[in-house]
Write a protein that holds these residues in place. Structure first.
Motif, mmCIF file in Angstrom:
data_model
loop_
_atom_site.group_PDB
_atom_site.id
_atom_site.type_symbol
_atom_site.label_atom_id
_atom_site.label_comp_id
_atom_site.label_asym_id
_atom_site.label_seq_id
_atom_site.Cartn_x
_atom_site.Cartn_y
_atom_site.Cartn_z
ATOM 1 N N LEU A 22 -29.883 -24.763 0.829
ATOM 2 C CA LEU A 22 -29.116 -25.900 0.314
ATOM 3 C C LEU A 22 -27.677 -25.435 0.166
ATOM 4 N N ASP A 23 -26.781 -25.979 1.006
ATOM 5 C CA ASP A 23 -25.366 -25.619 0.980
ATOM 6 C C ASP A 23 -24.595 -26.571 0.077
ATOM 7 N N TYR A 24 -23.509 -26.058 -0.479
ATOM 8 C CA TYR A 24 -22.646 -26.893 -1.308
ATOM 9 C C TYR A 24 -21.201 -26.431 -1.195
ATOM 10 N N THR A 25 -20.286 -27.292 -1.649
ATOM 11 C CA THR A 25 -18.885 -26.919 -1.809
ATOM 12 C C THR A 25 -18.521 -27.173 -3.262
ATOM 13 N N LEU A 26 -17.635 -26.359 -3.753
ATOM 14 C CA LEU A 26 -17.206 -26.444 -5.140
ATOM 15 C C LEU A 26 -15.700 -26.643 -5.165
ATOM 16 N N GLN A 27 -15.262 -27.706 -5.856
ATOM 17 C CA GLN A 27 -13.836 -27.964 -6.008
ATOM 18 C C GLN A 27 -13.593 -28.326 -7.459
ATOM 19 N N GLY A 28 -12.998 -27.397 -8.194
ATOM 20 C CA GLY A 28 -12.773 -27.630 -9.612
ATOM 21 C C GLY A 28 -14.105 -27.777 -10.327
ATOM 22 N N ASN A 29 -14.283 -28.928 -11.005
ATOM 23 C CA ASN A 29 -15.543 -29.168 -11.732
ATOM 24 C C ASN A 29 -16.489 -30.077 -10.957
ATOM 25 N N ARG A 30 -16.270 -30.200 -9.647
ATOM 26 C CA ARG A 30 -17.115 -31.037 -8.791
ATOM 27 C C ARG A 30 -17.878 -30.176 -7.792
ATOM 28 N N ILE A 31 -19.171 -30.468 -7.687
ATOM 29 C CA ILE A 31 -19.995 -29.799 -6.682
ATOM 30 C C ILE A 31 -20.519 -30.874 -5.736
ATOM 31 N N ASN A 32 -20.376 -30.607 -4.447
ATOM 32 C CA ASN A 32 -20.865 -31.521 -3.420
ATOM 33 C C ASN A 32 -21.948 -30.793 -2.628
ATOM 34 N N PHE A 33 -23.154 -31.299 -2.711
ATOM 35 C CA PHE A 33 -24.267 -30.733 -1.952
ATOM 36 C C PHE A 33 -24.194 -31.309 -0.542
ATOM 37 N N THR A 34 -23.973 -30.440 0.433
ATOM 38 C CA THR A 34 -23.618 -30.883 1.775
ATOM 39 C C THR A 34 -24.743 -30.843 2.803
ATOM 40 N N HIS A 35 -25.722 -29.966 2.606
ATOM 41 C CA HIS A 35 -26.715 -29.802 3.672
ATOM 42 C C HIS A 35 -27.976 -29.137 3.122
ATOM 43 N N THR A 36 -29.111 -29.673 3.498
ATOM 44 C CA THR A 36 -30.402 -29.079 3.152
ATOM 45 C C THR A 36 -31.145 -28.785 4.445
ATOM 46 N N TYR A 37 -31.728 -27.596 4.515
ATOM 47 C CA TYR A 37 -32.502 -27.238 5.706
ATOM 48 C C TYR A 37 -33.793 -26.544 5.295
ATOM 49 N N VAL A 38 -34.887 -27.022 5.862
ATOM 50 C CA VAL A 38 -36.196 -26.386 5.696
ATOM 51 C C VAL A 38 -36.751 -26.153 7.102
ATOM 52 N N PRO A 39 -37.105 -24.906 7.426
ATOM 53 C CA PRO A 39 -37.675 -24.639 8.749
ATOM 54 C C PRO A 39 -38.911 -25.503 9.009
ATOM 55 N N PHE A 40 -39.077 -25.868 10.259
ATOM 56 C CA PHE A 40 -40.154 -26.775 10.654
ATOM 57 C C PHE A 40 -41.509 -26.344 10.109
ATOM 58 N N ARG A 41 -41.824 -25.070 10.174
ATOM 59 C CA ARG A 41 -43.144 -24.569 9.732
ATOM 60 C C ARG A 41 -43.395 -24.746 8.235
ATOM 61 N N LEU A 42 -42.315 -24.952 7.463
ATOM 62 C CA LEU A 42 -42.467 -25.081 6.007
ATOM 63 C C LEU A 42 -42.347 -26.522 5.521
ATOM 64 N N ARG A 43 -42.086 -27.431 6.412
ATOM 65 C CA ARG A 43 -41.868 -28.819 5.992
ATOM 66 C C ARG A 43 -43.147 -29.447 5.469
ATOM 67 N N GLY A 44 -42.983 -30.381 4.537
ATOM 68 C CA GLY A 44 -44.107 -31.096 3.963
ATOM 69 C C GLY A 44 -44.765 -30.375 2.798
ATOM 70 N N LYS A 45 -44.150 -29.298 2.327
ATOM 71 C CA LYS A 45 -44.714 -28.518 1.226
ATOM 72 C C LYS A 45 -43.954 -28.707 -0.081
ATOM 73 N N GLY A 46 -42.935 -29.577 -0.062
ATOM 74 C CA GLY A 46 -42.162 -29.838 -1.274
ATOM 75 C C GLY A 46 -41.108 -28.793 -1.585
ATOM 76 N N LEU A 47 -40.818 -27.913 -0.636
ATOM 77 C CA LEU A 47 -39.866 -26.839 -0.885
ATOM 78 C C LEU A 47 -38.429 -27.346 -1.005
ATOM 79 N N ALA A 48 -38.069 -28.347 -0.220
ATOM 80 C CA ALA A 48 -36.717 -28.911 -0.325
ATOM 81 C C ALA A 48 -36.496 -29.505 -1.709
ATOM 82 N N GLU A 49 -37.496 -30.179 -2.223
ATOM 83 C CA GLU A 49 -37.357 -30.772 -3.552
ATOM 84 C C GLU A 49 -37.209 -29.694 -4.627
ATOM 85 N N ILE A 50 -37.956 -28.624 -4.526
ATOM 86 C CA ILE A 50 -37.822 -27.521 -5.479
ATOM 87 C C ILE A 50 -36.413 -26.951 -5.422
ATOM 88 N N LEU A 51 -35.938 -26.705 -4.215
ATOM 89 C CA LEU A 51 -34.606 -26.150 -4.002
ATOM 90 C C LEU A 51 -33.540 -27.055 -4.606
#
Length: 79
Positions: A22-51
Motif C-alpha cells: 500500500l503506497d502513499y504520499t505525505l504532504q504536511g498533515n495530509r496522507i494520500n493512499f495512492t496504490h494497493t497491490y496484492v499478488p494474484f496468488r494471494l488475492r481473495g484472502k482479505g490481505l488488502a483489507e488488513i493492510l
C-alpha cells in the motif's frame, strides 16, 4: 503482520514469499493512499483489507487527514 516503511512511503504485508503493498504520499498533515497491490496468488484472502485498515489506524494515530486516490482505499474510507 503489516510493516510500515516510512522511507519508502508504503506499508507492506508479506505472506508465502509474496509482498502486498500500500503506497502513499505525505504532504504536511495530509496522507494520500495512492496504490494497493496484492499478488494474484494471494488475492481473495482479505490481505488488502488488513493492510489498508492497519495503515488507516496508523494515520489516525498520527492525526493525519486521510485521502485516497486508490479506489480500494476510498471504498473503505467511505464505509
Amino acid at each position: 503482520m503489516t510493516e510500515h516503511q516510512p522511507e519508502n512511503q508504503r506499508f507492506i504485508l508479506e505472506q508465502d514469499g509474496y509482498t502486498c503493498v500500500l503506497d502513499y504520499t505525505l504532504q504536511g498533515n495530509r496522507i494520500n493512499f495512492t496504490h494497493t497491490y496484492v499478488p494474484f496468488r494471494l488475492r481473495g484472502k482479505g490481505l488488502a483489507e488488513i493492510l489498508v485498515r492497519d495503515a488507516l489506524a496508523w494515520a489516525d494515530q498520527q492525526g493525519l487527514k486521510k485521502e485516497a486516490s486508490c479506489w480500494y482505499v476510498a471504498n473503505i474510507l467511505n464505509e
